[in-house]
Write an enzyme that holds these catalytic residues in place. Structure first.
Site, short mmCIF file in Angstrom:
data_model
loop_
_atom_site.label_atom_id
_atom_site.label_comp_id
_atom_site.label_asym_id
_atom_site.label_seq_id
_atom_site.Cartn_x
_atom_site.Cartn_y
_atom_site.Cartn_z
N ASN A 105 0.82 -1.22 0.00
CA ASN A 105 0.00 0.00 0.00
C ASN A 105 0.85 1.26 0.00
O ASN A 105 0.32 2.37 0.02
CB ASN A 105 -0.97 0.01 1.18
CG ASN A 105 -0.27 0.09 2.53
OD1 ASN A 105 0.95 0.09 2.62
ND2 ASN A 105 -1.07 0.15 3.59
N THR A 110 4.93 2.54 3.83
CA THR A 110 6.37 2.66 4.10
C THR A 110 7.20 2.15 2.92
O THR A 110 8.41 2.38 2.90
CB THR A 110 6.76 1.87 5.36
OG1 THR A 110 6.38 0.50 5.21
CG2 THR A 110 6.08 2.44 6.60
N TYR A 131 4.16 -3.00 17.65
CA TYR A 131 4.92 -3.85 16.73
C TYR A 131 5.25 -5.20 17.38
O TYR A 131 4.97 -6.26 16.81
CB TYR A 131 6.21 -3.15 16.31
CG TYR A 131 7.02 -3.89 15.28
CD1 TYR A 131 6.50 -4.17 14.02
CD2 TYR A 131 8.33 -4.29 15.55
CE1 TYR A 131 7.26 -4.84 13.06
CE2 TYR A 131 9.10 -4.95 14.59
CZ TYR A 131 8.55 -5.22 13.35
OH TYR A 131 9.30 -5.89 12.41
N LYS A 152 3.43 -8.69 16.16
CA LYS A 152 4.15 -9.82 15.58
C LYS A 152 3.97 -11.09 16.42
O LYS A 152 3.89 -12.20 15.88
CB LYS A 152 5.64 -9.49 15.46
CG LYS A 152 5.96 -8.51 14.34
CD LYS A 152 5.65 -9.08 12.97
CE LYS A 152 6.11 -8.17 11.86
NZ LYS A 152 5.75 -8.69 10.51
N ARG A 190 16.40 4.01 11.69
CA ARG A 190 17.20 2.92 12.25
C ARG A 190 18.65 3.37 12.41
O ARG A 190 19.09 4.33 11.79
CB ARG A 190 17.13 1.68 11.37
CG ARG A 190 15.72 1.16 11.21
CD ARG A 190 15.73 -0.11 10.41
NE ARG A 190 14.43 -0.36 9.81
CZ ARG A 190 13.91 -1.55 9.63
NH1 ARG A 190 14.57 -2.62 10.00
NH2 ARG A 190 12.73 -1.70 9.07
#
Length: 316
Positions: A38, A41, A151, A155, A192
Site C-alpha cells: 500500500n 512505508t 509492533y 508480531k 534505524r
C-alpha cells in the site's frame, strides 16, 4: 542441470526494503511473483526495475481487508508491516491491524488455495531480552502496554495465528524472526541506527547516539537474510527460525565505524534512550546452521560500504 523453480508467489510488502530484495531473488529463482504493497512505508522506486520482468506484477493494495484473489498461488509470503520504530509509532493501529487482521485474512486465503504460508516475524518479539544470545525457545521480555508494543505484540499475535493455522488447519507454514538487517534500498528516513548514522555522516551532521551507546546490535546484510529465506522455503519446518548475524557491536562502535568508512568529520552526540529500547540484541543461530546450513557471509564493513555507496548514489 536446471535448478530453476516454478510456482506463483503472492508477496506482501513487496515495495519495502526486504520485500523488494526478496521479490528480485524469487524471480531469479524462477517463480512468478505478484507483489502487493500500500506504499505506506514502501516505495515504487524499489519495484520499478522489477516491472520490466515478465513474471512480476505489482498491485497497490492494503492487506488489512480480505483480498479478492482471482488467481491461486503456491506461496503466500507476508512481509507487510511498518518495521522501524518511527514508522510504527507513527501508525500504531495500522501496525497492529496488518499483523493481526492482515495475517488472518492471508492465512485464510492460503488455507483455501492449499498454498504454503511464510511469515516475516522479528527479533523484537524477544523485547529487552534477559538472556543472551536469544534462542528461538526464549519467550521474551516484552511490555504489552509500552509504545513499542504495537509492533512487538502485533508480531507475537501473528506468530500465534500462523502456528494455529498450521496445527489446526494443516497449513504448511514457515516463520522467521528477522534480526537487524541493512543494505541498499533502505528508506533513508526509517530512523534505524544504520541509516541514521550513514545519512548524518554523509551530510556532515553530528551522529546521534541514544543513551550511553553501550547497548548492542547485531547487523546482517540483506543478501544473507534473503539466502536464509530461500533455504527455509525448501524445508518442511514450521517452528520459528532466527535469521541474523551473531557478530555484536555497541551502538557507539557502529557510529565510529560509519565515521571511518564515510571519512566523515562529524562528531558523536548523545541523546535520551527511547522507552523500551533493547539493551542487547544478538541472535542464537544454531538452528539455522543445523537446519539450513546457513550463516551470514557478508562482513559488517563490506556490507556498510555497499550501503554507503547506495546512499551516495541516491543523493546525486
Amino acid at each position: 542441470m536446471n535448478n530453476k523453480k516454478t510456482g506463483r508467489v503472492l508477496l506482501t510488502g513487496a515495495a519495502g526494503f526486504i520485500g523488494s530484495h526478496l521479490a528480485r531473488r524469487l524471480l531469479h529463482e524462477g517463480y512468478e511473483v505478484v507483489g502487493i504493497d500500500n506504499l505506506v512505508t514502501g516505495s515504487l522506486q524499489n519495484v520499478a526495475p522489477l516491472k520490466k520482468e515478465p513474471k512480476f506484477d505489482f498491485l497497490q493494495k492494503d492487506v488489512i481487508p480480505a483480498l479478492n484473489l482471482p488467481r491461486s498461488f503456491d506461496w503466500v509470503m507476508h512481509f507487510a508491516s511498518p518495521a522501524s520504530p518511527p514508522k510504527y509509532l507513527d501508525r500504531p493501529v495500522e501496525t497492529l491491524r496488518v499483523n493481526g487482521e492482515g495475517t488472518f485474512h492471508l492465512l485464510e486465503s492460503a488455507k483455501k488455495m492449499g498454498a504454503r504460508f511464510f511469515l516475516a516475524s522479528t527479533s523484537e518479539i524477544y523485547g529487552d531480552p534477559e538472556i543472551h544470545p536469544q534462542p528461538e525457545s526464549y519467550k521474551g521480555n516484552v511490555s504489552s502496554t509500552g509504545p513499542r508494543s504495537v509492533y512487538d505484540e502485533g508480531k507475537r499475535y501473528a506468530e500465534a495465528l500462523v502456528m494455529a493455522y498450521h496445527r489446526y488447519h494443516k497449513v504448511s507454514t514457515r516463520l522467521i524472526r528477522i534480526f537487524n538487517t541493512y543494505g541498499p534500498s533502505m528508506d533513508a528516513n526509517d530512523g534505524r541506527v544504520v541509516t541514521n548514522f550513514i545519512n548524518q555522516a554523509l551530510q556532515g551532521e553530528p551522529l546521534t547516539v541514544y543513551g550511553s551507546g553501550k547497548q548492542t546490535r547485531s547487523l546482517q546484510y540483506i543478501d544473507d537474510l534473503i539466502e536464509g529465506i530461500i533455504r527455509l522455503m525448501a524445508k518442511e519446518y514450521h517452528d520459528p527460525v532466527n535469521l541474523g548475524n551473531p557478530d555484536e557491536y555497541t551502538v557507539l562502535e557502529l557510529a565510529n565505524i560509519v565515521k571511518e568508512l564515510t571519512k566523515s568529520r562529524s562528531r558523536v552526540v548523545f541523546s535520551t534512550l527511547p522507552q523500551d529500547d533493547p539493551k542487547r540484541r544478538q541472535p542464537d543461530i544454531r538452528l539455522a546452521k543445523q537446519l539450513l546450513g546457513w550463516e551470514p557471509k557478508i562482513p559488517l564493513r563490506q556490507g556498510l560500504l555497499q550501503t554507503i555507496d547506495y546512499f551516495r548514489e541516491k543523493d546525486r
